[in-house]
Every structure is written in C-alpha cells, then in structure tokens.
Design a protein around this motif. Structure first.
Motif, mmCIF file in Angstrom:
data_model
loop_
_atom_site.group_PDB
_atom_site.id
_atom_site.type_symbol
_atom_site.label_atom_id
_atom_site.label_comp_id
_atom_site.label_asym_id
_atom_site.label_seq_id
_atom_site.Cartn_x
_atom_site.Cartn_y
_atom_site.Cartn_z
ATOM 1 N N THR A 1 -4.090 5.665 2.034
ATOM 2 C CA THR A 1 -3.260 4.816 1.180
ATOM 3 C C THR A 1 -4.034 4.358 -0.054
ATOM 4 O O THR A 1 -5.260 4.455 -0.112
ATOM 5 C CB THR A 1 -2.782 3.567 1.943
ATOM 6 O OG1 THR A 1 -3.937 2.821 2.385
ATOM 7 C CG2 THR A 1 -1.930 3.942 3.146
ATOM 8 N N PHE B 1 0.850 -1.186 0.000
ATOM 9 C CA PHE B 1 0.000 0.000 0.000
ATOM 10 C C PHE B 1 0.888 1.238 0.000
ATOM 11 O O PHE B 1 1.782 1.373 0.846
ATOM 12 C CB PHE B 1 -0.927 0.008 1.220
ATOM 13 C CG PHE B 1 -1.978 -1.073 1.157
ATOM 14 C CD1 PHE B 1 -3.205 -0.836 0.565
ATOM 15 C CD2 PHE B 1 -1.710 -2.333 1.669
ATOM 16 C CE1 PHE B 1 -4.163 -1.846 0.489
ATOM 17 C CE2 PHE B 1 -2.659 -3.345 1.600
ATOM 18 C CZ PHE B 1 -3.884 -3.100 0.999
ATOM 19 N N LYS B 2 0.636 2.129 -0.951
ATOM 20 C CA LYS B 2 1.404 3.372 -1.061
ATOM 21 C C LYS B 2 0.670 4.494 -0.338
ATOM 22 O O LYS B 2 -0.560 4.602 -0.414
ATOM 23 C CB LYS B 2 1.604 3.755 -2.534
ATOM 24 C CG LYS B 2 2.575 4.910 -2.752
ATOM 25 C CD LYS B 2 2.794 5.179 -4.255
ATOM 26 C CE LYS B 2 3.972 6.123 -4.471
ATOM 27 N NZ LYS B 2 3.709 7.479 -3.954
ATOM 28 N N ILE B 3 1.427 5.317 0.354
ATOM 29 C CA ILE B 3 0.847 6.435 1.093
ATOM 30 C C ILE B 3 0.656 7.614 0.143
ATOM 31 O O ILE B 3 1.580 8.005 -0.580
ATOM 32 C CB ILE B 3 1.744 6.809 2.281
ATOM 33 C CG1 ILE B 3 1.830 5.608 3.233
ATOM 34 C CG2 ILE B 3 1.217 8.035 3.003
ATOM 35 C CD1 ILE B 3 2.852 5.757 4.315
ATOM 36 N N LYS B 4 -0.547 8.189 0.145
ATOM 37 C CA LYS B 4 -0.870 9.287 -0.759
ATOM 38 C C LYS B 4 -0.215 10.598 -0.298
ATOM 39 O O LYS B 4 0.282 10.714 0.823
ATOM 40 C CB LYS B 4 -2.391 9.458 -0.847
ATOM 41 C CG LYS B 4 -3.113 8.279 -1.481
ATOM 42 C CD LYS B 4 -4.616 8.540 -1.545
ATOM 43 C CE LYS B 4 -5.360 7.366 -2.161
ATOM 44 N NZ LYS B 4 -6.834 7.593 -2.195
ATOM 45 N N GLU C 1 -1.563 12.715 3.357
ATOM 46 C CA GLU C 1 -1.611 11.371 3.918
ATOM 47 C C GLU C 1 -2.492 11.205 5.150
ATOM 48 O O GLU C 1 -2.923 10.099 5.459
ATOM 49 C CB GLU C 1 -0.181 10.902 4.258
ATOM 50 C CG GLU C 1 0.521 11.683 5.338
ATOM 51 C CD GLU C 1 1.170 12.952 4.838
ATOM 52 O OE1 GLU C 1 1.474 13.826 5.672
ATOM 53 O OE2 GLU C 1 1.367 13.075 3.622
ATOM 54 N N TYR D 1 5.704 3.522 1.509
ATOM 55 C CA TYR D 1 4.854 2.338 1.429
ATOM 56 C C TYR D 1 4.775 1.668 2.794
ATOM 57 O O TYR D 1 5.666 1.812 3.638
ATOM 58 C CB TYR D 1 5.440 1.326 0.423
ATOM 59 C CG TYR D 1 5.609 1.867 -0.973
ATOM 60 C CD1 TYR D 1 4.638 1.649 -1.943
ATOM 61 C CD2 TYR D 1 6.736 2.602 -1.323
ATOM 62 C CE1 TYR D 1 4.790 2.142 -3.224
ATOM 63 C CE2 TYR D 1 6.897 3.099 -2.601
ATOM 64 C CZ TYR D 1 5.924 2.872 -3.555
ATOM 65 O OH TYR D 1 6.065 3.374 -4.823
#
Length: 437
Positions: free
Chosen positions: A106, A87-90, A93, A208
């Motif tokens: 995420t 999962f990537k952090i936007k 966040e 991530y």
C-alpha cells in the motif's frame, strides 16, 4: 432530534467507505428525491424548476435545483469533499514474507495519523473496471468483512515506541492479508469473487483500506459521536440534507462534493479542476442565457466551503488560539486566515452570520495560532476557477485525519438548519453591499 440526525449521518458514512461509495450513496438519495442525472458526455436539456445532478470520475458530484424566476439569478453553492486519508493498494499488491505471510503493498493517500491504524480490523473497498464485451465497466467493491490488519511491533521489540516514533509507510504500515496457506493471486481472486466475474475480466482497480470499527454515540450525556471519515462526510451529508430541504425561485441552488481534497484537489474531479465551472457554464447556456448573464450571476453568487474544523483538544488546549477557538456542540465554525488559506472575509462572514441568525443556529470562530501552520481546504482552490463571495465553515471535531474521529452530537443538526436557510435565501450583489432575502 440531535441524536437521530447523528444516527442518520453515521449510517450514511458507514455505507460510504470510499469517495466512490459516497457519491453512489448521494446518487441514491437524489434519485429518490426525483433528481435527473445529466451525463457530461451528452447534450443537456435544462428547464426552469428542474432538479439535476452531474458526476465526474464516479467520485465527485454536483447537484442542481433550478428556480423558476431567474431574471437576475445567482448560484447558491455548498461545497464539501468526498475523500478521506487512507491507504491505497498498489497495482502489484501482494508481498510474500518468508513463505509464511502475505501482505498487501500500500501507499498513503493524504496526510493521515498513522498510529490509530494499527491493531484494528480493516477491509478493502473502492472500484474495479471490468471488461464486458467491448466495454470497460466500473463496478463498486466493498469487502464487507474483517479482511486485513496492520499489526504493531510489540513493545519488547521497540522499547522506545512511547518516546516518539517515525512510521515508515513502506515498512511499518503494510497490512497483513494472509498466512502460509495464502497463494499468489488470492487477492485478485477474492475481488473477482466479490464481483462475480472472472479474474481476467478485471482490467483496473482503485482499492483502499477502510476501518471496520462500528460508529459510537458516547459520553456522560451521549454528547459525542465517533466514526470514520467525519472529515469531510459529516459536512457532505449535512449540507446535502440542507440542499434537499431548501429552495428559492430566484436562484440556482448547487450542492458540490469534490474528490481529492486530501491530496491537493489538482485532479480532473477535484475542486481545482474545471468541473464546477463546466457545470455552471453549461447550465447557464442550457437555460438560454448569454455569456454576460453568466458572469453577472457569478458576481452575486455565494459559496459555503464546508470542511471540518479543529475543536479544542482537552489534553492540549494550548494548540489552539486563545480567543479564536471552538468546541463541539457549540455551533458551526467560521474559519478565517490572513493569508487566505480560508476564503472568509468581512462580507462573507457577515452574510453567513445573518443566515445563521435567521436559522437560530449558533456560530463560533476559528483561527490558527499565529505561530503554527494550519491546513487548507477546497474553497480557495475552487475560487481560482469560479470566483465569487465565499466563506469557509465546518463542524468542530477531534482526531482529524485519524481513521476514527470524534464530533459533537448537536452540530450535524445545526449544519442542516443553517444550510437549509442558506438555500432558502436569494443573495444579490449591490453597489455598496449584499442583499440577502
């Protein structure tokens, strides 16, 4: 020897929670072995017998070992990938919930199994871009403590959870970062403290989630190993070890590890990019050879596309083809597909079987059930840029795309032995076949 190899492999994985860290780990290994970095943005000075590596985006790497007798040379290439589903952090966040919780916003990266991400300690890793004077400098980030968790909804509030449930990544999969005392901006503050820089000095982040669960060697006879990111860092680590051990003077040996396989490889650093072609083409020119010599070399070149394979599941053996199915601890897997999702064909399979025979390594064969769609990998994508004979191989595992996967204790050793023999070999295309010596 099997257990020690597995322990070394999981130690590498533990230090490589993201593709950026995996490439950094590889660079450290290569530096210790006397390899020289070639920056893409500078002119290269190449010599016979040289050992070099090139990186792109800090997340893909190509290493090169050049022979000394290259009159009719070819490339021996082992390719794998550095990324795994996560999962990537936007960018923005932090999400506040009723003034009592702070979540991290995420989005899914790759096709992961969602359920195993719940109720386990997680943390954050990746890279940040920091302003230093007039330069923007990349810095690795790894928060080395239990930082976040994705809590399950209690069965009392979701009585049908065990009857099947479709997870919504924007609702169900957001990790809990802090409680009521958490303030807006605390996440970036934490990252700045990790890097020992000011918050305003951070201009960009690729961060991530990663699983904090310790690797485990287990089973009645200690025959299994479990840890995050076996797909595909198990192949990346073992093929790198084979690359370091193997050598032949008539070839250029190439270890390639690409990012973004889990999202289609269509990035500047993916297997579908020009990265491999650019490096090989520049290498040929740096050795003083002409364009024709380059394409002659490609005609005799050979790639091992190394990406893990599905072992027979003990609870669901019906999910795999009856005859073309594979088991952990029984050798390297050769993968085939009529629609060429895998690159293996009669010629490439024969060559690889011969190499494994010389190495004393067992081989097994995998094909998907004809009524089930399987996954794809990086080999056929890379072939669109640099065409050569190629075989798709991997190591058998369970729980692929889970944050905690399982493989056999013996198979990492088998892969090192086979790839070492591959890199010891000179392969040459002939009018009616292939010479392997």
């Amino acid at each position: 020897m099997y257990k020690k190899t597995a322990e070394d492999m999981v130690s590498f994985i533990k230090n490589s929670p993201t593709a950026f860290h995996a490439v950094d780990s590889m660079k450290k290994i290569l530096n210790e072995e006397g390899y020289q970095e070639l920056p893409e943005g500078k002119r290269w000075e190449i010599s016979l017998g040289g050992k070099y590596y090139v990186t792109r985006n800090d997340s893909s790497l190509i290493a090169l070992k050049i022979g000394t007798d290259l009159e009719n040379y070819s490339f021996n290439i082992a390719a794998s990938h550095s990324d795994s589903p996560t999962f990537k952090i936007k960018e923005n966040e932090e999400l506040e919930v009723r003034g009592k919780y702070t979540q991290l916003n995420t989005e899914g990266y790759g096709g992961m199994l969602c359920a195993p991400w719940f109720d386990r300690p997680l943390s954050v890793a990746g890279r940040a871009v920091v302003k230093e004077g007039d330069s923007f400098v990349t810095r690795l980030v790894k928060v080395d403590r239990d930082l976040v968790m994705i809590p399950n909804v209690a069965i009392h509030m979701n009585r049908k959870i065990n009857e099947g449930f479709e997870y919504n990544k924007q609702v169900d999969m957001l990790p809990l970062f802090g409680g009521g005392e958490c303030q807006k901006g605390d996440f970036k503050k934490l990252i700045a403290e990790e890097l020992n820089v000011g918050e305003d000095d951070i201009y960009g982040m690729d961060l991530y989630l990663y699983n904090r669960m310790e690797p485990s060697i287990w089973g009645a006879k200690e025959e299994f190993v479990s840890c995050p990111q076996l797909d595909d860092l198990q192949c990346a680590y073992t093929s790198l070890q084979g690359f370091l051990k193997g050598a032949n003077e008539k070839s250029i040996n190439v270890f390639a590890c690409f990012d973004n396989e889990e999202v289609g490889s269509g990035t500047k650093q993916g297997a579908g990019s020009t990265f491999l072609f650019d490096v090989l083409h520049r290498l040929n020119r740096g050795l003083g050879k002409d364009e024709d010599a380059f394409y002659c070399a490609l005609a005799s070149s050979f790639m091992l596309s190394c990406d893990n394979a599905h072992a027979v599941h003990p609870n669901h053996p019906e999910k795999t083809d009856t005859g073309n199915c594979v088991y952990m601890n029984e050798g390297i897997v050769v993968k085939s597909h009529a629609g060429q999702k895998y690159t293996s064909d009669a010629v490439s399979v024969a060559v690889f079987k011969g190499i494994c025979e010389k190495a004393g390594v067992p081989v097994q064969f995998f094909a998907n059930r004809s009524d089930m769609a399987g996954g794809s990998t990086l080999g056929n994508i890379a072939m669109a840029q640099v065409s050569m004979n190629s075989v798709d191989i991997g190591l058998p595992q369970l729980s692929m795309h889970s944050p905690y996967e399982t493989a056999g204790i013996k198979d990492s050793y088998y892969m090192i032995q086979a790839t070492e023999e591959f890199f010891n070999s000179h392969i040459e295309a002939q009018e009616n076949g292939v010479l392997v010596e």
